[in-house]
Enzyme design. Structure first.
Site, PDB file in Angstrom:
ATOM      1  N   SER A 253       5.736  -6.881  -3.515  1.00  0.00           N
ATOM      2  CA  SER A 253       6.073  -5.672  -4.259  1.00  0.00           C
ATOM      3  C   SER A 253       4.858  -5.227  -5.060  1.00  0.00           C
ATOM      4  O   SER A 253       4.030  -6.055  -5.468  1.00  0.00           O
ATOM      5  CB  SER A 253       7.246  -5.943  -5.207  1.00  0.00           C
ATOM      6  OG  SER A 253       7.429  -4.867  -6.110  1.00  0.00           O
TER       7      SER A 253
ATOM      8  N   TYR B 186      10.120 -11.287 -11.446  1.00  0.00           N
ATOM      9  CA  TYR B 186      10.012 -10.634 -10.136  1.00  0.00           C
ATOM     10  C   TYR B 186       8.549 -10.485  -9.725  1.00  0.00           C
ATOM     11  O   TYR B 186       8.168 -10.768  -8.583  1.00  0.00           O
ATOM     12  CB  TYR B 186      10.700  -9.274 -10.228  1.00  0.00           C
ATOM     13  CG  TYR B 186      10.761  -8.480  -8.949  1.00  0.00           C
ATOM     14  CD1 TYR B 186      11.643  -8.826  -7.934  1.00  0.00           C
ATOM     15  CD2 TYR B 186       9.957  -7.354  -8.776  1.00  0.00           C
ATOM     16  CE1 TYR B 186      11.716  -8.073  -6.773  1.00  0.00           C
ATOM     17  CE2 TYR B 186      10.031  -6.590  -7.626  1.00  0.00           C
ATOM     18  CZ  TYR B 186      10.906  -6.959  -6.625  1.00  0.00           C
ATOM     19  OH  TYR B 186      10.979  -6.202  -5.479  1.00  0.00           O
TER      20      TYR B 186
ATOM     21  N   LYS C  75       6.786 -12.161  -6.462  1.00  0.00           N
ATOM     22  CA  LYS C  75       6.250 -11.286  -5.421  1.00  0.00           C
ATOM     23  C   LYS C  75       4.744 -11.461  -5.235  1.00  0.00           C
ATOM     24  O   LYS C  75       4.228 -11.359  -4.127  1.00  0.00           O
ATOM     25  CB  LYS C  75       6.584  -9.830  -5.743  1.00  0.00           C
ATOM     26  CG  LYS C  75       8.072  -9.492  -5.588  1.00  0.00           C
ATOM     27  CD  LYS C  75       8.574  -9.870  -4.205  1.00  0.00           C
ATOM     28  CE  LYS C  75       9.963  -9.316  -3.915  1.00  0.00           C
ATOM     29  NZ  LYS C  75      10.475  -9.742  -2.589  1.00  0.00           N
TER      30      LYS C  75
END
Length: 307
Positions: free
Chosen positions: A152, A165, A169
């Site tokens: 991401s 997150y 990622k």
């Protein structure tokens, strides 16, 4: 050149909705037999349901394809092994793995609990590693495999409130780099997708007009290339709205200090040279950096190193 997947078996995790659903349908439309994996949880990982995965399977079968649903939690090794075994029992091989499953538990780092940090890392990073590790020996024995990890921009570039997150990622790049090397002999090619799409995780961030432009279907064609027979390997592909690009990591030429000159003051004084992008280069393995620094130090000292 027409890209087809006839005779190939694919697993797509988190394939009940959004990007995963689009990838699964795209593979099936081009001949692949697809394992539609989805735990059926909410965006934060709560709950469990097989309805969405079953709906995608029904859609594939109605269109004349072959598919099966499995609700494995990707971070649960026993459940993943059961999913892989069912696919092997049914079709005898696994050629493609698209690691897409994920959850969000967004908060600033100061307010985030470590449980929420660990859970997101567990699903994204450990889940990706678990499924990949389970299919890896199958692909090695076949002498063929195509794997996509999902990163991401939050991990590559940062995003406020997503330390968990973003960390998970960003880890995809390191995992890809090593698996690319270790899988090369057996024609296992490993790439990473960094998508921007309208999904349940992002739909509140976009206006309806932007949301329509960033539909998951505008990304899947790039993924299908990354898992095709002629796919590259070790590529981070950014994708969204029909745009496709490659993300690369560069290292500047930098400076080399010696002896008593190796001080923080001299690093600070020459910071503009440390960060100067002129003649920057792509390093493809860890020891290239080691070799570069050793050579620089040897050159400064007038030492000739053996290669």
């Amino acid at each position: 050149m027409t890209i087809r997947f006839d005779g190939k078996v694919a697993i797509v995790t988190g394939a009940g909705i959004g990007l995963g659903r689009s990838h699964a349908l795209g593979l099936a439309a081009r001949g692949a037999k697809v394992v539609v994996n989805d735990l059926g949880v909410a965006a934060d990982g709560q709950g469990r349901s097989s309805a969405e995965a079953e709906a995608v399977v029904a859609e594939i079968i109605e269109a004349g394809g072959e598919a099966m649903a499995h609700g494995a939690d990707v971070s649960n090794e026993a459940e993943v092994k059961d999913m892989v075994q069912q696919a092997m029992d049914k079709w005898g091989r696994i050629d493609i793995l698209i690691n897409n499953a994920g959850i969000l538990r967004d908060k600033t780092f100061a307010k985030m609990t470590l449980d929420d940090f660990k859970k997101v890392v567990d699903v994204h990073l450990i889940g990706t590693a678990t499924v990949t590790h389970t299919v890896w020996p199958i692909m090695r024995e076949q002498g063929y495999g195509r794997i996509v990890l999902t990163a991401s921009s939050s991990g590559l570039y940062g995003n406020f409130g997503q330390s968990n997150y973003g960390a998970a990622k960003a880890a995809m790049m390191g995992l890809m780099n090593v698996l690319h090397m270790e899988g090369a002999r057996d024609d296992i090619r490993v790439n990473t997708l960094a998508p921007t799409a309208t999904t349940r995780m992002t739909e509140e961030l976009f206006t309806p007009e932007v949301g329509e432009l960033l539909r998951p279907e505008t990304i899947t064609p790039g993924v299908l290339y990354l898992v095709s027979e002629d796919a590259p390997s070790r590529v981070i592909m950014g994708a969204g709205g029909g745009s496709f690009a490659q993300t690369r990591v560069y290292e500047t030429k930098g400076i080399t200090l010696g002896g008593d000159d190796i001080t923080p003051e001299n690093v600070a004084a020459q910071w503009d040279k440390v960060t100067d992008p002129t003649d920057q280069e792509i390093l493809t393995q860890a020891f290239e950096q080691t070799g570069k620094y050793a050579k620089n130090a040897a050159d400064l000292a007038g030492i000739k190193l053996e290669k």
